[in-house]
Scaffold this motif. Structure first.
Motif, PDB file in Angstrom:
ATOM      1  N   LEU A  96      -2.663   8.126  -2.590  1.00 32.32           N
ATOM      2  CA  LEU A  96      -2.521   6.697  -2.907  1.00 32.32           C
ATOM      3  C   LEU A  96      -3.104   6.320  -4.269  1.00 32.32           C
ATOM      4  O   LEU A  96      -2.569   5.444  -4.951  1.00 32.32           O
ATOM      5  N   LYS A 150      -4.296   4.023   9.407  1.00 36.07           N
ATOM      6  CA  LYS A 150      -3.610   5.038  10.208  1.00 36.07           C
ATOM      7  C   LYS A 150      -4.362   6.363  10.201  1.00 36.07           C
ATOM      8  O   LYS A 150      -4.290   7.115  11.172  1.00 36.07           O
ATOM      9  N   LYS A 177      -0.387  -3.140   2.519  1.00 40.27           N
ATOM     10  CA  LYS A 177       0.166  -1.777   2.597  1.00 40.27           C
ATOM     11  C   LYS A 177      -0.945  -0.731   2.540  1.00 40.27           C
ATOM     12  O   LYS A 177      -0.940   0.246   3.293  1.00 40.27           O
ATOM     13  N   LEU A 178      -1.917  -0.930   1.609  1.00 38.88           N
ATOM     14  CA  LEU A 178      -3.051  -0.002   1.506  1.00 38.88           C
ATOM     15  C   LEU A 178      -3.867   0.010   2.793  1.00 38.88           C
ATOM     16  O   LEU A 178      -4.258   1.064   3.284  1.00 38.88           O
ATOM     17  N   GLU A 208      -2.891  -0.738   5.821  1.00 44.10           N
ATOM     18  CA  GLU A 208      -2.119  -0.097   6.891  1.00 44.10           C
ATOM     19  C   GLU A 208      -2.135   1.426   6.756  1.00 44.10           C
ATOM     20  O   GLU A 208      -2.375   2.150   7.734  1.00 44.10           O
ATOM     21  N   ALA A 209      -1.945   1.901   5.524  1.00 48.41           N
ATOM     22  CA  ALA A 209      -1.897   3.351   5.309  1.00 48.41           C
ATOM     23  C   ALA A 209      -3.247   3.997   5.590  1.00 48.41           C
ATOM     24  O   ALA A 209      -3.317   5.064   6.212  1.00 48.41           O
ATOM     25  N   GLU A 218      -4.972  11.198   2.092  1.00 50.62           N
ATOM     26  CA  GLU A 218      -4.279   9.915   1.883  1.00 50.62           C
ATOM     27  C   GLU A 218      -4.817   9.208   0.644  1.00 50.62           C
ATOM     28  O   GLU A 218      -4.044   8.657  -0.149  1.00 50.62           O
TER      29      GLU A 218
END
Length: 177
Positions: A131, A169, A162-163, A165-166, A127
């Motif tokens: 990103l 996860k 957003k970062l 949240e990603a 990820e």
């Protein structure tokens, strides 16, 4: 002959004026003082020395009473009392000013990876690689293993969310500052 007497009279007057001026200067000279060099205590008049010695023998109540009497006689305003901590009284005033002015809205945020779940380390590395631009797999692995690290700085609130949240996860623990 008359001219000579007049001249002698004028000379005598000017001579007597000079003598009078000398006497005045000689009498005024004791009031002139030579300045005291630095580091040496200035001599104090006996009158002041006597007052100081009397004040130093007063107890606390007498000093308070003396202070009140001097304030009344000299027409002095009450000075604000300084607390033992120095400028502690100034802090509430600054707080009031902060409340009166609108607080500045923070527009740039920093996303920081503080910890990660060891079970999801591989997913987190993948990820991070996707990103963050320009990262290969090895750089992403080193980045994740060197926690706590800043993922991105000076980003908007939406991008920071957003970062977070990603990365959350895939097992990352993120702080937004």
């Amino acid at each position: 002959m008359n001219g000579i007497r007049i001249m002698k009279g004028l000379q005598w007057r000017s001579f007597s004026r000079c003598a009078i001026l000398r006497q005045e200067v000689a009498q005024a000279a004791p009031s002139l003082t030579i300045p005291v060099p630095e580091g040496v205590d200035k001599p104090v008049s006996p009158k002041i020395e006597k007052i100081v010695s009397e004040i130093t023998t007063l107890n606390l109540l007498e000093v308070s009473e003396l202070s009140q009497v001097l304030k009344k006689r000299l027409n002095l305003p009450d000075a604000p009392v300084m607390p033992m901590g120095g400028f502690a009284m100034a802090a509430p005033a600054a707080q009031d000013e902060e409340e009166a002015t609108p607080k500045a809205v923070k527009t740039s945020f920093t996303v920081k990876l503080t910890k990660f779940d060891d079970k999801q380390k591989v997913a987190l590395i993948k990820e991070v690689k996707s990103l963050l631009e320009g990262f290969n797999l090895v750089q992403a692995k080193k980045f994740v293993e060197s926690v706590p690290t800043v993922v991105k700085a000076d980003v908007s609130k939406d991008e920071a969310e957003k970062l977070k949240e990603a990365l959350t996860k895939v097992g990352g623990i993120i702080e937004i500052e």
